[in-house]
Scaffold this motif. Structure first.
Motif, PDB file in Angstrom:
ATOM      1  N   ARG A  84       1.021  -1.185   0.053  1.00 59.17           N
ATOM      2  CA  ARG A  84      -0.230   0.135  -0.185  1.00 59.17           C
ATOM      3  C   ARG A  84       0.785   1.269  -0.085  1.00 59.17           C
ATOM      4  N   LEU A  85       0.115   2.469  -0.116  1.00 63.03           N
ATOM      5  CA  LEU A  85       0.890   3.580  -0.440  1.00 63.03           C
ATOM      6  C   LEU A  85       1.239   4.073   1.113  1.00 63.03           C
ATOM      7  N   ILE A 109      -1.557  12.114  -3.064  1.00 59.79           N
ATOM      8  CA  ILE A 109      -1.485  11.101  -3.191  1.00 59.79           C
ATOM      9  C   ILE A 109      -0.782  10.656  -4.529  1.00 59.79           C
ATOM     10  N   LYS A 110      -1.042  11.528  -5.652  1.00 56.10           N
ATOM     11  CA  LYS A 110      -0.416  11.325  -6.749  1.00 56.10           C
ATOM     12  C   LYS A 110       1.066  11.412  -6.808  1.00 56.10           C
ATOM     13  N   LYS A 113       2.476   8.231  -5.250  1.00 52.56           N
ATOM     14  CA  LYS A 113       2.631   7.362  -6.155  1.00 52.56           C
ATOM     15  C   LYS A 113       3.708   7.155  -7.105  1.00 52.56           C
ATOM     16  N   ALA A 114       4.080   8.607  -7.601  1.00 53.73           N
ATOM     17  CA  ALA A 114       5.026   8.879  -8.493  1.00 53.73           C
ATOM     18  C   ALA A 114       6.617   8.738  -7.955  1.00 53.73           C
ATOM     19  N   GLY A 117       5.820   5.156  -4.344  1.00 55.84           N
ATOM     20  CA  GLY A 117       5.356   4.015  -4.765  1.00 55.84           C
ATOM     21  C   GLY A 117       4.564   3.353  -3.612  1.00 55.84           C
ATOM     22  N   ARG A 118       4.115   1.996  -3.798  1.00 55.96           N
ATOM     23  CA  ARG A 118       3.724   1.118  -2.768  1.00 55.96           C
ATOM     24  C   ARG A 118       4.722   0.789  -2.094  1.00 55.96           C
ATOM     25  N   LYS A 163       2.181  -1.444 -11.681  1.00 52.48           N
ATOM     26  CA  LYS A 163       1.514  -0.672 -10.776  1.00 52.48           C
ATOM     27  C   LYS A 163       2.114  -0.940  -9.456  1.00 52.48           C
ATOM     28  N   SER A 164       2.366  -2.002  -9.175  1.00 55.01           N
ATOM     29  CA  SER A 164       2.935  -2.591  -7.970  1.00 55.01           C
ATOM     30  C   SER A 164       4.148  -3.420  -7.767  1.00 55.01           C
TER      31      SER A 164
END
Length: 230
Positions: A84-85, A109-110, A113-114, A117-118, A163-164
């Protein structure tokens, strides 16, 4: 009149119907249709984790003791092992959800993510708690002479890995815990529907869920398990 064998099925959304997968396409429907002689209790839940095994109905009784099944089929693990983030009950997550306006929260949050990451250490259920939950359930099954069949956590698709990136190491860790428990308890069997030669990308409709062909694979392996034990 002889007692029908009672089967408890505990699953997460991987085994449930969704857009493009009708209920009649699911491995659970195929199983019920194939083994009509069984008394099947189907207990699915989207986002299901092993916490259900020790909490649902008070101590997990709704998934075992109150139904006294002869066998349990357990399919879950992906939701709880996914990186998870943010730490589930951490200060950062509480702060952004409580104090940041929607637009700023979305931008934050963006950015996470960038840039970050998770994190494989940020999971809904950590591996220590996961081991305890499944071990507790397996032991309770053993005391009641209930056989437990555990379906391994689905391998990650290429889309999921993009994505992860750390999802595979977490899936491998949690699956290794399943194997560890199966070696400790004689009543536990591991079912592996997705063999190494199968391209997981072809049996999934998104990064997390199997398509109708995937459900056929799951059904076939569950069917093979019951052919061996009948």
């Amino acid at each position: 009149m002889s007692k029908r064998e009672r089967i408890m099925i505990i699953t997460d959304s991987v085994s449930m119907p969704r857009q493009n997968v009708k209920y009649e396409d699911t491995w659970i429907y195929l199983f019920k249709n194939r083994f009509m002689e069984f008394d099947v209790i189907d207990r699915p839940a989207r986002g299901s984790t092993s916490m259900r095994l020790v909490q649902e109905g008070g101590g997990g009784f709704d998934l075992l003791e109150l139904y006294t099944p002869d066998r349990v089929i357990l399919q879950q693990g992906l939701a709880e092992c996914a990186p998870r983030l943010f730490k589930k009950n951490g200060f950062e997550k509480k702060f952004i959800n409580t104090y940041l306006p929607a637009k700023i929260r979305s931008d934050y949050i963006k950015a996470v993510k960038a840039k970050r990451g998770r994190n494989p250490e940020f999971t809904d259920v950590n591996h220590i708690q996961f081991r305890y939950n499944v071990s507790n359930f397996a032991e309770r099954c053993a005391k009641l002479n209930v056989k437990l069949a555990i379906i391994k956590i689905l391998k990650p698709t290429d889309l999921y890995l993009s994505k992860s990136p750390f999802i595979k190491q977490n899936i491998d860790l949690y699956n290794s815990i399943y194997h560890e428990i199966s070696e400790r308890y004689d009543n536990v069997t591991i079912i592996d529907p997705v063999k190494p030669d199968i391209d997981v990308n072809l049996i999934c409709l998104d990064e997390l869920h199997i398509n109708s062909e995937g459900h056929k694979l799951y059904f076939k392996e569950v069917e093979n398990y019951f052919k061996k034990v009948k």
